[in-house]
Enzyme design. Structure first.
Site, PDB file in Angstrom:
ATOM      1  N   HIS A   1      -4.314   2.809  -3.402  1.00 42.42           N
ATOM      2  CA  HIS A   1      -4.439   2.409  -2.036  1.00 42.42           C
ATOM      3  C   HIS A   1      -3.686   1.100  -1.766  1.00 42.42           C
ATOM      4  O   HIS A   1      -2.816   0.916  -0.631  1.00 42.42           O
ATOM      5  CB  HIS A   1      -5.885   2.399  -1.662  1.00 42.42           C
ATOM      6  CG  HIS A   1      -6.074   1.376  -0.306  1.00 42.42           C
ATOM      7  ND1 HIS A   1      -6.234   2.283   0.899  1.00 42.42           N
ATOM      8  CD2 HIS A   1      -6.197   0.249   0.120  1.00 42.42           C
ATOM      9  CE1 HIS A   1      -6.018   1.563   1.789  1.00 42.42           C
ATOM     10  NE2 HIS A   1      -6.423   0.129   1.420  1.00 42.42           N
TER      11      HIS A   1
ATOM     12  N   GLU B   1     -17.808  -5.426  24.560  1.00 45.86           N
ATOM     13  CA  GLU B   1     -16.884  -6.595  24.623  1.00 45.86           C
ATOM     14  C   GLU B   1     -15.808  -6.533  23.577  1.00 45.86           C
ATOM     15  O   GLU B   1     -14.613  -6.700  23.792  1.00 45.86           O
ATOM     16  CB  GLU B   1     -17.767  -8.025  24.138  1.00 45.86           C
ATOM     17  CG  GLU B   1     -18.597  -8.441  25.402  1.00 45.86           C
ATOM     18  CD  GLU B   1     -19.978  -7.977  25.455  1.00 45.86           C
ATOM     19  OE1 GLU B   1     -20.904  -8.385  26.023  1.00 45.86           O
ATOM     20  OE2 GLU B   1     -19.930  -7.024  24.221  1.00 45.86           O
TER      21      GLU B   1
ATOM     22  N   HIS C   1       0.887  -1.371   0.085  1.00 52.67           N
ATOM     23  CA  HIS C   1       0.136  -0.065   0.226  1.00 52.67           C
ATOM     24  C   HIS C   1       0.801   1.289  -0.026  1.00 52.67           C
ATOM     25  O   HIS C   1       1.280   1.772   1.018  1.00 52.67           O
ATOM     26  CB  HIS C   1      -0.897   0.132   1.292  1.00 52.67           C
ATOM     27  CG  HIS C   1      -1.900  -1.196   1.505  1.00 52.67           C
ATOM     28  ND1 HIS C   1      -1.515  -2.319   1.667  1.00 52.67           N
ATOM     29  CD2 HIS C   1      -3.207  -1.404   1.116  1.00 52.67           C
ATOM     30  CE1 HIS C   1      -2.283  -3.224   1.735  1.00 52.67           C
ATOM     31  NE2 HIS C   1      -3.530  -2.645   1.245  1.00 52.67           N
TER      32      HIS C   1
ATOM     33  N   HIS D   1     -27.976 -18.000  24.328  1.00 53.02           N
ATOM     34  CA  HIS D   1     -26.888 -17.905  25.611  1.00 53.02           C
ATOM     35  C   HIS D   1     -26.068 -19.337  26.073  1.00 53.02           C
ATOM     36  O   HIS D   1     -25.313 -19.171  27.122  1.00 53.02           O
ATOM     37  CB  HIS D   1     -27.506 -17.448  26.836  1.00 53.02           C
ATOM     38  CG  HIS D   1     -27.842 -15.723  26.494  1.00 53.02           C
ATOM     39  ND1 HIS D   1     -28.673 -15.344  25.616  1.00 53.02           N
ATOM     40  CD2 HIS D   1     -27.429 -14.842  27.380  1.00 53.02           C
ATOM     41  CE1 HIS D   1     -28.585 -13.924  25.712  1.00 53.02           C
ATOM     42  NE2 HIS D   1     -28.060 -13.615  27.048  1.00 53.02           N
TER      43      HIS D   1
END
Length: 746
Positions: A312, A468, A50, A529
């Site tokens: 890029h 999280e 890049h 869960h």
């Protein structure tokens, strides 16, 4: 459009006066253009990489390193150095060029060289103080063995503060570094001894700020008022697919203002004077982190590639590079570092960072005499050693048929260990009361901005909120800073943490990832869960040690092991429901945890006819089945396997003593899918575990319905003894029946 950087005006102005030292101006221009051209040449030579961003941001990076960064290249592990994070890891040639020109010495995080070329040739010799990045490394950019890999890698290249590449991770990790800096200052600074006041700078791309983890981390940084944190956003409005307006239209600076950040703007990446002013404004800010928006042009100076998305992620091509070098007034020769560029760069860093580091060393000597206890703790942190008696509070748990959940026994052990290791700290994603990871001993405190009145930067209980992903990245920043962090959440939410957990393994950081509510034992909360495939996911990460203790004493031995780690992360997987604390006079010693797996039941010298294996809450089920099989006259051996990865590290002789190869009748028992167990069960074995997702019901009902019973284990043992293990087809049938059952409910 002019392609000349007015460094005469921009670098050398002071209080409105201009300096007209043409030699100094030329030296600055050469350093900036050298960074650009090294990037172009390296990417072209590799035919991969890049180039556009290093070309655009070279003035920004040079201004920061040469003019502001308190960093001594001769001592790159100096404790009070400013940290530079290249969050846009794809632009890696920018940092490799900086490390090369600055003359960063090859000293890694453990004080040893990263490159084998600088290791001692003989025992007793000191390592060489060679360069971290040579010109030859740059010529071999992205090639095997080069210190210049495709993305910057911590421990691989000295001067790289954290591994970056997955966008958003670098900036999020920098928040952990800033929190660590605040903790160090609050813990060790004394009147007349400001040992820690370092800042963290992170260079961010458009992509970094689009990733959700950066917003989570920025929100928390603003809430915690981390005024030692500065993100510099390369606002070039280009991503791989094209212009950023194709995918995003929000006002990012306003978003950061809402996060509680100080937002500044520099309208041109080449306006180094404005950039320097902005950075100085950041250093004066005493209440908020700072975002500096820098408007730039990708592939700046390239006649046909400037502002094009094609610049890029691909080489510019030989013709475009030649034309660009002509714009810069640069030699057409490849990999040119003009005479005097390194000296000019290195003198500036030595005059600031080198002097500051030497002054710090003298101050620390005085500090050590006046505050010997604090100095001793700091040396332990920096050298990654433990204080004497750190494990004195850990005691064996008495046998108890009712027992306790392993999240409870682990919580007791965590507090006993952390109380004696004052730099162990951590928290949860708003689940500490459930995960039981709060440090409860006197003086633990809460890490908060002092202005809140709820805590201080010296606190050791961290509150991440329901973030999280950012929590995981922040953990990495704390560990890179040589603290001992832990964090916790429900096991099913480990999916949110996967990218930083993986990076912690790549970087070999001794993080402690605590996951509770580990199976269908969650019960009524249902399949959303109840972790099913999550153990397999963690165990698939190279370098991560995943523990699932079966009782309180395995948890205690686990923490003894975990506390001593200086490299490699550990995941701890714990039950919600109680499990018996086993009578170790009847069963194998819990010290077997230190080998990852061990014989927990069975006659020592007896050749087994069948071997049962289990982890966590299923060990007690295994032992019930063991007793029942013994009553039938079966020669059975039972093995607790709390950490498969650690078991694999043992000798072949030990493996044979636990799982003799001539016994192929094997049954694994675990409330998870079977994929981890193939190495141990083999083709003739069978797994008693999860084939489908769970269901919402009381845990005992679920265990009965899903086959976690003594009779199911005994049936499996009979099948494998008869060399008739369940077929793959039978597992598929179970899954199809489950799907039909689910659809019939609607």
């Amino acid at each position: 459009m002019s392609h000349q950087v007015d460094l005469d005006l921009l670098f050398h102005s002071h209080k409105g006066r201009k300096y007209h030292d043409k030699d100094l101006k030329q030296a600055d221009e050469q350093a900036v253009n050298c960074l650009r051209c090294l990037a172009m040449d390296a990417v072209q030579a590799a035919n991969s990489g890049h180039p556009g961003t290093p070309m655009a941001m070279a003035p920004v990076a040079y201004a920061l390193w040469a003019r502001l960064l308190r960093y001594d290249p001769q001592e790159p592990q100096w404790a009070n150095r400013d940290r530079f994070v290249l969050s846009m890891g794809h632009a890696s040639m920018l940092i490799y060029g900086l490390i090369h020109l600055a003359g960063v010495v090859d000293v890694g995080p453990d004080g040893e060289p990263c490159s084998p070329d600088n290791l001692p040739a003989k025992a007793g010799e000191k390592p060489k103080r060679g360069p971290a990045v040579t010109l030859e490394d740059i010529k071999n950019f992205r090639q095997h063995g080069s210190r210049c890999p495709g993305h910057p890698e911590y421990r691989w290249t000295a001067g790289v503060e954290t591994t970056t590449g997955p966008l958003g991770q670098g900036v999020a990790t920098s928040v952990g570094m800033a929190m660590a800096a605040k903790w160090f200052g609050a813990t060790f600074n004394k009147p007349g001894y400001e040992l820690f006041n370092y800042d963290i700078y992170a260079l961010a791309s458009d992509g970094d700020l689009q990733e959700g983890v950066s917003s989570e981390a920025a929100s928390l940084a603003g809430h915690m008022k981390l005024d030692n944190l500065c993100w510099i956003w390369d606002n070039n409005q280009i991503t791989i697919e094209g212009n950023t307006s194709w995918a995003i239209s929000e006002d990012i600076p306003t978003r950061f203002m809402a996060f509680g950040w100080n937002v500044l703007r520099v309208g041109d990446a080449n306006d180094v004077d404005a950039l320097t002013r902005s950075m100085n404004m950041f250093k004066r800010e005493k209440n908020r982190p700072t975002l500096i928006v820098v408007d730039s042009h990708i592939a700046w100076g390239a006649p046909t590639q400037q502002d094009q998305f094609t610049a890029h992620g691909a080489p510019l091509g030989h013709d475009e590079i030649a034309a660009t070098k002509e714009v810069y007034g640069w030699s057409a020769e490849k990999f040119v570092v003009p005479e005097g560029v390194k000296e000019h760069f290195q003198k500036q860093m030595a005059d600031r960072g080198g002097v500051a580091r030497k002054d710090w060393d003298v101050m620390f000597q005085r500090y050590s005499q006046e505050y010997p206890a604090e100095a001793a703790n700091l040396r332990h942190i920096l050298n990654q050693t433990l204080p004497e008696g750190w494990d004195r509070s850990l005691k064996e748990f008495p046998p108890d048929p009712k027992g306790m959940a392993t999240r409870q026994s682990s919580a007791k052990c965590l507090n006993q260990v952390a109380q004696n290791i004052p730099w162990m700290l951590g928290g949860s994603a708003d689940l500490a009361p459930s995960c039981l990871t709060t440090l409860t001993f006197e003086g633990a405190g809460d890490f908060m901005a002092p202005a809140t009145g709820w805590g201080s930067y010296r606190g050791r209980n961290l509150h991440f909120g329901i973030r999280e992903h950012a929590m995981g990245s922040i953990m990495n920043g704390l560990a890179i800073s040589k603290l001992r962090p832990f964090c916790s959440t429900f096991f099913v939410f480990s999916d949110y943490l996967k990218p930083p957990v993986r990076l912690s393994a790549i970087m070999e950081l001794p993080n402690v990832w605590v996951f509770t509510h580990d199976s269908i034992g969650v019960g009524e909360d249902g399949p959303t869960h109840q972790p099913i495939e999550h153990l397999v996911a963690l165990r698939s990460i190279p370098g991560l040690l995943t523990f699932r203790p079966c009782d309180a004493n395995e948890a205690m031995q686990m923490w003894k092991f975990v506390a001593t780690r200086t490299v490699d992360p550990v995941a701890i997987v714990l039950t919600r429901q109680p499990v018996p604390t086993l009578d170790r006079t009847k069963y194998g010693s819990s010290e077997g945890v230190l080998k990852g797996g061990y014989v927990i039941a069975g006659k020592p010298n007896e050749k087994p006819e069948v071997i049962l294996m289990a982890t966590g809450s299923e060990v007690s089920l295994m032992l019930e089945a063991h007793d029942a099989l013994e009553k039938e006259g079966v020669k059975v051996r039972s093995v607790s396997m709390p950490c498969m990865e650690l078991y694999r590290q043992q000798s072949q002789e030990y493996h044979e003593s636990v799982l003799p190869s001539d016994c192929r009748a094997r049954v694994s028992i675990e409330a998870a899918t079977s994929h981890s167990w193939g190495d141990f069960t083999g083709l003739d074995g069978e797994h008693v575990g999860m084939i489908t997702f769970g269901s919402s019901a009381p845990v005992k009902k679920l265990q009965q319905e899903l086959g976690f019973t003594v009779s199911a284990v005994m049936d499996a043992a009979r099948r494998v003894r008869g060399r008739r293990p369940r077929s793959l087809e039978s597992y598929s049938e179970v899954q199809m029946k489950w799907k039909k059952h689910r659809s019939s409910e609607f």
